[in-house]
Every structure is written in C-alpha cells, then in structure tokens.
Scaffold this motif. Sequence first.
Motif, mmCIF file in Angstrom:
data_model
loop_
_atom_site.group_PDB
_atom_site.id
_atom_site.type_symbol
_atom_site.label_atom_id
_atom_site.label_comp_id
_atom_site.label_asym_id
_atom_site.label_seq_id
_atom_site.Cartn_x
_atom_site.Cartn_y
_atom_site.Cartn_z
ATOM 1 N N HIS A 278 1.629 -3.359 -1.530
ATOM 2 C CA HIS A 278 0.649 -3.801 -2.511
ATOM 3 C C HIS A 278 -0.734 -3.694 -1.873
ATOM 4 O O HIS A 278 -1.003 -4.352 -0.866
ATOM 5 N N ARG B 4 0.123 -0.591 -6.385
ATOM 6 C CA ARG B 4 1.350 -0.959 -5.685
ATOM 7 C C ARG B 4 2.203 0.279 -5.516
ATOM 8 O O ARG B 4 2.627 0.902 -6.489
ATOM 9 N N TYR C 141 7.851 -2.180 -0.926
ATOM 10 C CA TYR C 141 6.586 -2.059 -1.637
ATOM 11 C C TYR C 141 5.398 -2.171 -0.684
ATOM 12 O O TYR C 141 5.474 -2.828 0.357
#
Length: 129
Positions: free
Chosen positions: A82, A19, A80
């Motif tokens: 991921h 991540r 983020y």
Amino acid sequence: QLQLVESGGGLAQPGGSLRLSCAASGFTLDYYAIGWFRQAPGKEREGVSCISRSGLTTRYADSVEGRFTISRDGAKNTVYLHMTSLKPEDTAVYYCAVGGIGKSGSYCPPLLPQEYDTWGQGTQVTVSS
C-alpha cells in the motif's frame, strides 16, 4: 510452474495512493518471505520492502519508510504494497519476489535483488500531475 503476478499499478497524482498486489500461482506464499523492488528507467533495481513468512517482520527502504506499508493475506495467497503520499520519484516498474527460503518465519532478507528468487513480470507505477 511457479509464478508471481503483480497488479494494481497505474497513474497516480503526487500525494495520491495505490495498492499493489503480488499473487502466486502454482505455490503458496505462506512458506516464503516476499520482497518488493522497483526499477526506474536507466537505474538499477532498488529494494523497497519485505515481509517475513510470519508477517511479523517487515523492512522498508528509507525512501519509502512511513509512506508504504507491506502486508500479506494467506487466505488470498497475496502480498500487498500500500503506497501513500506518492512522489514523482516513486515512478518505476514494481516487482515482487520470493526470499528467505529455508529461513525462520521471522526472517526478512536484506533488500538486495540477489537475496530473492522467482520474480514477477512487474507492474508500472507512474506518479505525475
């Protein structure tokens, strides 16, 4: 001074996950769409994903569709990426950048470097057994 700082890169095995984080310093990310790009040695910078200011619109490159997920957390001023089911061809330096300046909250710019501004320094992702 406006800065983006990427983190979370590292070494992962094929099929593994990482991540990545894109944190802002000196400004709030709430006003911007954010894009993730990557650049492998000897290759051009490639668009990976973007998320609109509202978070309701996302876009992915075909090469990562279904494996990568972009999200944003306004409270942490962070976006983020991921990454799952990693492949050796995902190896690259990953960058985040600001886009969609002045556009609507649901706008996600095309995944082209010229559509983005204020780049971070990048974080290395290496996928290898």
